[in-house]
Write an enzyme that holds these catalytic residues in place. Structure first.
Site, PDB file in Angstrom:
ATOM      1  CB  SER A   9      -2.195   6.332   3.944  1.00 27.08           C
ATOM      2  OG  SER A   9      -1.701   5.515   2.909  1.00 27.08           O
ATOM      3  CG  HIS A  34      -2.236   3.473   7.286  1.00 23.88           C
ATOM      4  ND1 HIS A  34      -2.829   2.559   8.134  1.00 23.88           N
ATOM      5  CD2 HIS A  34      -2.601   3.103   6.026  1.00 23.88           C
ATOM      6  CE1 HIS A  34      -3.536   1.690   7.412  1.00 23.88           C
ATOM      7  NE2 HIS A  34      -3.402   2.001   6.129  1.00 23.88           N
ATOM      8  CG  ASP A  36      -1.855   1.680   2.829  1.00 22.03           C
ATOM      9  OD1 ASP A  36      -2.615   0.989   3.525  1.00 22.03           O
ATOM     10  OD2 ASP A  36      -1.976   2.919   2.700  1.00 22.03           O
ATOM     11  CG  MET A  38      -1.264  -2.247  -1.549  1.00 24.70           C
ATOM     12  SD  MET A  38      -2.128  -1.128  -2.642  1.00 24.70           S
ATOM     13  CE  MET A  38      -2.797   0.043  -1.456  1.00 24.70           C
ATOM     14  CG  HIS A  67      -3.812  -1.830   5.598  1.00 24.05           C
ATOM     15  ND1 HIS A  67      -4.590  -0.928   4.892  1.00 24.05           N
ATOM     16  CD2 HIS A  67      -4.430  -3.028   5.464  1.00 24.05           C
ATOM     17  CE1 HIS A  67      -5.622  -1.544   4.369  1.00 24.05           C
ATOM     18  NE2 HIS A  67      -5.545  -2.825   4.695  1.00 24.05           N
ATOM     19  CG  MET A  69      -4.344  -4.154   1.715  1.00 26.17           C
ATOM     20  SD  MET A  69      -4.489  -2.474   1.076  1.00 26.17           S
ATOM     21  CE  MET A  69      -3.063  -1.714   1.879  1.00 26.17           C
ATOM     22  CG  MET A 138     -10.480  -1.939   4.073  1.00 30.30           C
ATOM     23  SD  MET A 138      -9.027  -0.900   4.277  1.00 30.30           S
ATOM     24  CE  MET A 138      -9.018   0.046   2.757  1.00 30.30           C
ATOM     25  N   GLY A 143      -6.647  -1.033  -2.342  1.00 28.68           N
ATOM     26  CA  GLY A 143      -5.777  -1.093  -3.525  1.00 28.68           C
ATOM     27  C   GLY A 143      -5.263   0.256  -3.980  1.00 28.68           C
ATOM     28  N   GLY A 145      -5.240   4.773  -3.296  1.00 29.42           N
ATOM     29  CA  GLY A 145      -5.584   5.976  -2.563  1.00 29.42           C
ATOM     30  C   GLY A 145      -6.527   6.831  -3.391  1.00 29.42           C
ATOM     31  CG  ASP A 180      -7.189   2.697   5.157  1.00 29.52           C
ATOM     32  OD1 ASP A 180      -7.069   3.748   4.511  1.00 29.52           O
ATOM     33  OD2 ASP A 180      -6.399   1.733   5.059  1.00 29.52           O
ATOM     34  N   GLY A 182     -10.809   7.529   1.988  1.00 35.84           N
ATOM     35  CA  GLY A 182     -11.678   8.679   1.726  1.00 35.84           C
ATOM     36  C   GLY A 182     -11.947   9.558   2.925  1.00 35.84           C
ATOM     37  N   GLY A 202      -4.812   9.472   3.496  1.00 41.59           N
ATOM     38  CA  GLY A 202      -3.709   9.476   2.549  1.00 41.59           C
ATOM     39  C   GLY A 202      -3.722  10.729   1.706  1.00 41.59           C
TER      40      GLY A 202
HETATM   41  C1  DX5 Z   1      -6.170   1.796   0.304  1.00 43.45           C
HETATM   42  C2  DX5 Z   1      -5.237   2.035   1.458  1.00 43.45           C
HETATM   43  C3  DX5 Z   1      -5.428   3.324   2.128  1.00 43.45           C
HETATM   44  C4  DX5 Z   1      -5.208   4.532   1.268  1.00 43.45           C
HETATM   45  C5  DX5 Z   1      -6.113   5.627   1.772  1.00 43.45           C
HETATM   46  O1  DX5 Z   1      -6.147   0.461  -0.039  1.00 43.45           O
HETATM   47  O2  DX5 Z   1      -5.371   1.018   2.435  1.00 43.45           O
HETATM   48  O3  DX5 Z   1      -4.646   3.397   3.322  1.00 43.45           O
HETATM   49  O4  DX5 Z   1      -3.898   5.003   1.275  1.00 43.45           O
HETATM   50  O5  DX5 Z   1      -6.007   6.693   0.910  1.00 43.45           O
HETATM   51  P1  DX5 Z   1      -7.080   7.878   0.886  1.00 43.45           P
HETATM   52  O6  DX5 Z   1      -7.048   8.508   2.245  1.00 43.45           O
HETATM   53  O7  DX5 Z   1      -6.576   8.760  -0.186  1.00 43.45           O
HETATM   54  O8  DX5 Z   1      -8.406   7.247   0.580  1.00 43.45           O
HETATM   55 ZN    ZN Z   2      -4.412   1.299   4.457  1.00 43.95          ZN
END
Ligand code: DX5
Ligand code: ZN
Length: 231
Positions: A9, A34, A36, A38, A67, A69, A138, A143, A145, A180, A182, A202
């Site tokens: 990500s 990936h 993101d 937002m 993705h 959001m 998810m 929101g 990382g 997606d 953690g 990410g």
């Molecule tokens: C969170 C994003 C994820 C995020 C994941 O809303 O959609 O894609 O970047 O980050 P990590 O891998 O650090 O949890």
């Molecule tokens: Zn994502």
């Protein structure tokens, strides 16, 4: 198609060197980018849009996995398709007409998917399976990382896997199951065993030590792949 896909990500990448980050992470063996998106409305953060997607498009052959959001979703879908997105996923809560949004993504020439927040029931996919190329669960609230994997996702993955397998039996068509939030080298194996085949990571990837060596992501991508190979 490879059995597993790793999709770093960009949210955790160095935005001042985004082009190099894309090239380096794909050069280190990642499969997808990936991306993101937002909007500070559907989620409390603001990131990148079609202009950035268009800017990174020429730098890689890898699929760009957008993705969304954002709310609403429909207006921005054709913009991402034109900017070179390969896959576009959105949250059903953010669209007034989920079936229509999925059709719009496909008509724009991209693969389409739904994203399920931790508390969003999987039943929302039941009547649109024919329009899904991918389902994204998810494993954190969207929101940011760097959050911790929510363990209940493992149970939800098994339920999603069962739905997708039953659909494949019936239709002969496969739907990818992405996760997606953690995902790390020390939990990716149990996440795969629960049924995921595509992994967003990410902070695990871009948080790994960075220097001027373009191969600095080799060891983390290898570690993720080694954990998957060990299943
Ligand atoms: C969170 C994003 C994820 C995020 C994941 O809303 O959609 O894609 O970047 O980050 P990590 O891998 O650090 O949890
Ligand atoms: Zn994502």
């Amino acid at each position: 198609m490879p059995r597993y896909r790793i999709a770093p990500s960009l949210l955790s990448a160095n935005f001042a060197r985004l082009g190099e980050e894309v090239a380096d992470v794909i050069g280190s063996g990642a499969d997808w980018i990936h991306f993101d998106v937002m909007d500070n409305h559907y989620v409390p953060n603001l990131t990148i849009g079609p202009l950035v997607c268009e800017a990174i498009r020429p730098l890689t052959q890898a699929a760009i996995d957008v993705h969304l959001m954002v709310k609403p979703v429909d207006r921005i879908i054709p913009d991402f398709a034109r900017a070179g997105a390969n896959i576009i996923t959105f949250h059903p809560e953010a669209s007034e007409h989920v079936d229509r949004s999925l059709s719009l993504i496909r008509e724009s020439g991209c693969q389409a998917g739904l994203v399920f927040n931790p508390a969003t029931p999987l039943a929302l996919m039941d009547h649109v399976m024919d329009k899904l190329d991918i389902v994204l669960l998810m494993s954190v609230n969207p929101g940011f990382g760097g959050q911790k994997f929510i363990p209940e996702t493992l149970h939800k993955l098994r339920l999603a896997r069962a739905r997708i397998d039953a659909y494949r039996e019936k239709s002969g068509r496969d739907i990818l199951l992405e996760v997606d939030g953690g995902v790390k080298a020390d939990n990716i194996a149990e996440i795969a065993l629960a049924g995921a085949d595509t992994f967003v990571a990410g902070s695990a990837v871009f948080g790994a030590a960075r220097d001027d060596d373009p191969h600095h992501y080799d060891s983390i991508i290898s570690a993720l792949r080694a954990a998957l190979a060990g299943i």
